[in-house]
Design a protein around this motif. Structure first.
Motif, PDB file in Angstrom:
ATOM      1  N   ARG A 404     -13.809 -18.274   5.725  1.00  0.00           N
ATOM      2  CA  ARG A 404     -12.660 -18.968   6.196  1.00  0.00           C
ATOM      3  C   ARG A 404     -12.775 -19.971   7.057  1.00  0.00           C
TER       4      ARG A 404
ATOM      5  N   TYR B  20      -4.797  -6.751  11.832  1.00  0.00           N
ATOM      6  CA  TYR B  20      -5.689  -7.713  12.224  1.00  0.00           C
ATOM      7  C   TYR B  20      -5.007  -7.855  13.707  1.00  0.00           C
ATOM      8  N   LEU B  22      -4.403 -10.352  16.696  1.00  0.00           N
ATOM      9  CA  LEU B  22      -4.541 -11.680  17.345  1.00  0.00           C
ATOM     10  C   LEU B  22      -3.902 -11.750  18.775  1.00  0.00           C
ATOM     11  N   VAL B  27      -1.002  -7.985  13.477  1.00  0.00           N
ATOM     12  CA  VAL B  27      -0.492  -8.327  11.959  1.00  0.00           C
ATOM     13  C   VAL B  27      -0.982  -7.134  11.041  1.00  0.00           C
ATOM     14  N   ALA B  29      -1.537  -6.275   7.798  1.00  0.00           N
ATOM     15  CA  ALA B  29      -1.540  -6.888   6.451  1.00  0.00           C
ATOM     16  C   ALA B  29      -1.467  -6.078   5.285  1.00  0.00           C
ATOM     17  N   PRO B  48       4.271 -11.619  -3.405  1.00  0.00           N
ATOM     18  CA  PRO B  48       4.385 -12.831  -2.601  1.00  0.00           C
ATOM     19  C   PRO B  48       3.219 -13.328  -1.718  1.00  0.00           C
ATOM     20  N   SER B  49       3.334 -14.508  -1.214  1.00  0.00           N
ATOM     21  CA  SER B  49       2.387 -14.965  -0.490  1.00  0.00           C
ATOM     22  C   SER B  49       2.279 -14.163   0.976  1.00  0.00           C
ATOM     23  N   SER B  54      -5.153 -10.685  -0.852  1.00  0.00           N
ATOM     24  CA  SER B  54      -6.520 -11.246  -0.644  1.00  0.00           C
ATOM     25  C   SER B  54      -7.196 -10.400   0.420  1.00  0.00           C
TER      26      SER B  54
END
Ligand SMILES: Nc1ncnc2c1ncn2[C@@H]1O[C@H](COP(=O)(O)OP(=O)(O)OP(=O)(O)O)[C@@H](O)[C@H]1O
Ligand SMILES: [Mg+2]
Lengths: 406, 268
Positions: A404, B20, B22, B27, B29, B48-49, B54
């Protein structure tokens, strides 16, 4: 990944950035070359000094008037008036195992020959000097025991004095030189020794019988030194003790008081001088090693930059199956290849520079196998040491985070 | 890996989450994904994005570890495997095609494809190059072996990345938006490669895409929303890339034929 593959990958990576690689290696080249040159000059100095010590003659014991080490430590050499010709004769008579003995005095003065004149050292000695120092004549002969007994005004000159007064390479036998306004007949020229001893050039010296020097030139009845050459197989330490005891008795020195003379054997002089030069050599080499350290820091710096730049590459390698040791070894290999290539070139440059210095400045230098191995080993150690931290940083990366990385 | 034949569960995911952190913000995911992919399947993952596609693929590819839940690959609990074992699985059992191409710059196509083989012991240089050349031939790039990525088109770069994922002969191919940067014709070419690998070699494929028509080349579509599985159903009318390519070529030839006749007519 095999070590060979790692090596190939490292070479490819280094060739990708030729200029940077060259500049980083330059740090190592300079470091290694500096160490080599310093050690070469040190070894050269040591060999020179060892050669000089050999000119003292083997199995030689030197008795100097006055206490203390070399040079004017206490009141200066020659200030002591207690060492006499009688001392020398008593030593010869009473101490077994002596082959040659030569009382000595010395003065620095102007020597005149015809139109030329030359400021040089005049040394009073005995007929035994050439035998003690294994010193052959170039022309004529040395003075004899008879000359010494008669305090004859004869002189044997070193080649430098001859060159200065009579012209290079000439045969001045039979000519007259004047010392303190007294005529001395030149009866011999010594062959060139080409070695300076303790700041005094033995070829730049006029040798006269010590009796003549004491009576006619100095007007004193005490000696500066006595040089003794022993029979083969005689223990010099035992003889040194015997001479010291004899002189203390003759000079009536009470027990507990210091000697008014100093006895040194050739071995002692040699060990003092060589240990001094060895210390100097290591001092110089460690100063040079600092530049090796700086070179190592340069490698570390570049490796850190490289790890950051190639973060994505590392992530990719990890994601296609590289283990962390593979990544660690890859970067470590790059650092080691850099330092060893720099080291190898540095050895070459060091050789060249040592040779150049000894040619241009006529300093003697000697590149030893030790020096090459030492500096090459240092280069490898520097590469591993300074390459390890960046390599570990690379290996600790997380594949996804690395991929990344922008 | 445990012998797996068509029909056995290759990927068995249960209650998988990934969070995640931060700083103060967490988050989430993935919020509990349960999914089974059997050997020989061709699954498309859409959504959707930001829905976690990923993230999920990275977990499947053993590139990352989940926050909770289990992932069994070929019968083994991935959480229990050592780093060394995971590296071996990434190298030999999984082929990963990244969303970006992730090729090494200033390195030839051949060397890029060879890369995974460097981390597998016991292969001679000649053998490695032969395997890489075969993989590149399989994706139709036999004539671009010595080109650097910068000398290749986007579609060609994508195909190099696919060849790299295939060169080790994996059992599971994970492709994250392999057609994201490609025009429609090149996309169909890539899907053709995947379909052929799926049929001819029985390769299990999980492919992420957010284009509905690309998903229709797969046999099953799993749709994500906010880190959860929203729907999971077979494709009704599956498309076949090979057939479409043929039609395209025919149409292209006809068009060319038309232009040529046109010119001849005018000249006449
Ligand atoms: N390394 C990370 N650190 C923090 N948050 C992350 C990280 N990776 C992903 N996320 C977050 O996780 C969520 C899912 O991301 P992910 O990349 O899986 O989405 P995606 O479905 O692949 O989207 P796209 O279709 O745009 O590729 C997003 O909200 C994203 O911000
Ligand atoms: Mg994505």
């Amino acid at each position: 990944m095999s070590l060979l593959m790692t090596f190939v990958v490292a070479i490819k990576a280094l060739r990708r950035n030729t200029m940077r690689t060259a500049l980083t290696a330059l740090g190592m080249i300079i470091g290694v070359a500096a160490v080599i040159v310093m050690m070469a000059l040190g070894s050269g100095a040591r060999t020179t000094i060892e050669a000089q010590i050999r000119t003292i003659g083997s199995n030689v014991i030197m008795v100097n008037a006055g206490a203390g080490g070399f040079g004017p430590v206490r009141g200066g050499q020659g200030a002591t008036t207690t060492l006499t010709v009688e001392d020398a004769e008593t030593i010869r008579r009473e101490i077994p195992g002596i082959r040659y003995i030569s009382p000595g005095v010395v003065t620095r003065t102007q020597v005149v020959a015809g139109t030329g004149n030359w400021n040089t050292v005049v040394q009073g000695t005995s007929e035994a000097l050439p035998a003690i120092r294994s010193w052959p004549m170039q022309f004529g002969s040395f003075f004899t025991e008879d000359d010494v007994r008669r305090s004859a005004r004869v002189a044997v000159i070193g080649s430098v004095v001859r060159d200065q007064l009579f012209g290079s390479g000439t045969d001045p036998i039979g000519q007259v030189i004047r010392i303190h306004n007294q005529p001395f007949r030149v009866i011999g020229v010594l062959s060139t020794k080409g070695q300076a001893m303790f700041g005094q050039d033995q070829d730049d010296t006029v040798y006269v019988p010590y009796t003549t020097a004491m009576k006619r030139l100095l007007g004193r009845d005490y000696l500066r030194d006595i040089t003794i050459s022993t029979e083969n197989g005689v223990k010099t330490t035992e003889m040194t003790q015997a001479i010291a005891a004899l002189l203390r008795e003759r000079h009536a020195i009470p027990p507990g008081s210091e000697d008014d003379f100093m006895i040194r054997t050739q071995e002692e002089i040699a060990s003092i001088l060589t240990s001094t030069t060895t210390t100097m050599t290591y001092l110089l080499a460690s100063i040079a090693a600092v530049s090796l350290l700086v070179g190592g820091i340069g490698i570390m710096n570049i490796m850190l930059v490289s790890v950051t730049e190639r973060t994505r590459e590392i992530g990719l390698r990890l994601s296609v199956g590289a283990r962390d040791v593979d990544v660690l070894l890859q970067f470590l290999m790059e650092a080691v290849v850099l330092s060893l290539a720099g080291g190898a070139i540095g050895v070459g440059v060091g050789f060249g520079a040592s040779y150049g210095l000894s040619r241009l400045m006529s300093w003697s230098s000697l590149v030893t196998v030790d020096a090459v191995l030492l500096s090459f080993g240092c280069a490898a150690a520097v590469g591993i040491f300074f390459g390890f931290y960046p390599a570990r940083k690379a290996a600790a990366l997380d594949p996804i985070e690395a991929l990344r990385y922008e | 890996m445990a012998a797996s034949s068509a029909g056995d569960p290759l990927v068995l995911v249960d209650g998988l989450t990934k969070t995640y952190t931060l700083g103060e913000v967490a988050v989430r995911a993935l919020r509990g994904i349960s999914l089974t992919v059997t050997t020989g399947e061709f699954v498309a993952l859409t959504g959707p994005s930001g829905s976690g596609k990923s993230t999920f693929m990275h977990l499947l590819g053993c590139l990352d570890r989940p926050t909770s839940g289990t992932y069994r690959l070929g019968g083994r609990d991935v959480a229990r495997l050592s780093k060394r074992e995971l590296a071996r699985i990434r190298n030999q059992e999984i082929g990963f095609v990244f969303q970006g191409f992730n090729l090494l710059p200033r390195t030839t196509a051949l060397e890029n494809v060879e890369l995974p083989l460097l981390y597998r012991g016991g292969l001679s240089g000649a053998r490695r190059r032969a395997m890489a050349r075969d993989a590149l031939e399989a994706v139709g790039l036999a004539d671009r072996l010595d080109h650097h990525p910068s000398q290749l088109s986007g579609g060609q770069q994508q195909r190099v990345a696919i060849a790299r994922a295939l060169v080790t002969g994996p059992t599971l191919l994970l492709a994250d938006e392999p057609t994201g940067n490609l025009d429609s014709r090149t996309s169909i070419e890539v899907m053709d490669i995947f379909q052929r690998l799926n049929v001819e070699r029985g390769l299990t494929i999980v492919l992420v895409t957010h284009e509905r028509d690309i998903a229709e080349y797969a046999a099953r579509v799993v749709s994500f929303l906010d880190g959860r599985v929203r729907s999971d159903r077979p494709v009704g009318r599956r498309r076949t890339a090979a057939v479409e390519l043929e039609n395209l070529t025919v149409r292209h030839d006809e068009a060319l034929h038309d232009v040529e006749t046109d010119l001849e007519v005018r000249r006449a």
